[in-house]
Design an enzyme around this catalytic site. Sequence first.
Site, mmCIF file in Angstrom:
data_model
loop_
_atom_site.group_PDB
_atom_site.id
_atom_site.type_symbol
_atom_site.label_atom_id
_atom_site.label_comp_id
_atom_site.label_asym_id
_atom_site.label_seq_id
_atom_site.Cartn_x
_atom_site.Cartn_y
_atom_site.Cartn_z
ATOM 1 N N ASP A 159 0.841 -1.078 -0.025
ATOM 2 C CA ASP A 159 -0.076 -0.056 0.068
ATOM 3 C C ASP A 159 0.961 1.293 0.006
ATOM 4 O O ASP A 159 2.109 1.231 0.123
ATOM 5 C CB ASP A 159 -0.780 -0.050 1.386
ATOM 6 C CG ASP A 159 -1.770 1.049 1.446
ATOM 7 O OD1 ASP A 159 -2.405 1.586 0.522
ATOM 8 O OD2 ASP A 159 -1.679 1.861 2.548
ATOM 9 N N ASP A 214 -0.290 5.346 0.806
ATOM 10 C CA ASP A 214 -0.569 6.226 1.801
ATOM 11 C C ASP A 214 -0.422 5.517 3.294
ATOM 12 O O ASP A 214 -1.134 4.958 3.466
ATOM 13 C CB ASP A 214 -1.788 7.166 1.754
ATOM 14 C CG ASP A 214 -1.491 8.140 0.606
ATOM 15 O OD1 ASP A 214 -0.476 8.217 -0.077
ATOM 16 O OD2 ASP A 214 -2.508 8.764 0.329
#
EC number: 3.1.3.70
Length: 271
Positions: free
Chosen positions: A13, A15
């Site tokens: 992932d 952010d």
Amino acid sequence: MFSIQQPLLVFSDLDGTLLDSHSYDWQPAAPWLTRLREANVPVILCSSKTSAEMLYLQKTLGLQGLPLIAENGAVIQLAEQWQEIDGFPRIISGISHGEISQVLNTLREKEHFKFTTFDDVDDATITEWTGLSRSQAALTQLHEASVTLIWRDSDERMAQFTARLNELGLQFMQGARFWHVLDASAGKDQAANWIIATYQQLSGKRPTTLGLGDGPNDAPLLEVMDYAVIVKGLNREGVHLHDEDPARVWRTQREGPEGWREGLDHFFSAR
């Protein structure tokens, strides 16, 4: 046990995981990104961001040419060398961005749900919301198979909204900062499984997989990984997996790229 010398894929992932949630800094992870690149281990970015945003970030992170998963799995950007695969350069799942936008506009007009989508505002407003530059903010609006929004109604209305979307074949997903609407059949897990199968088909051997994420929308991805790093995040719900065997799952003490580095240190430094 596993090592970076064996066939390995790392899914990450962005952010709150590889990137700091506020500053978008990734430098604490830089040494591991270099080490993985030198070992020819693909780092496959997996995010709610658009493919345009992620292609820009790939270049910044030194990951250009690798596949990526955009818009929470609704879009798969294929690796540069996969030109023979149908759909190159991108595979888009389910309902298009335009169709989803039409559904949302209808629900807002007829049932008076309160929300603001990225399509409702200009890049200057998105810059205010995110802290991104104007040019980067413009990339956030280039959705192909999802809509990003800010919810401005009650929790009760959210439950009604979610139910209406489900009836229409859509899902409502919480990200690190915003909410996302996409086809109910799409997901980071399905996209990751497709990429894993493609690597297996091309190499003749299934690679070992490691996933890293910090939010509830990362749980489906982490569930299908052989090993998972849950990076300490800001989301109050956290990440909960069905199988949290400590031999398979590591929860970091640090946030963002510091936690990303901690997770890689945990699984590889002693190996």
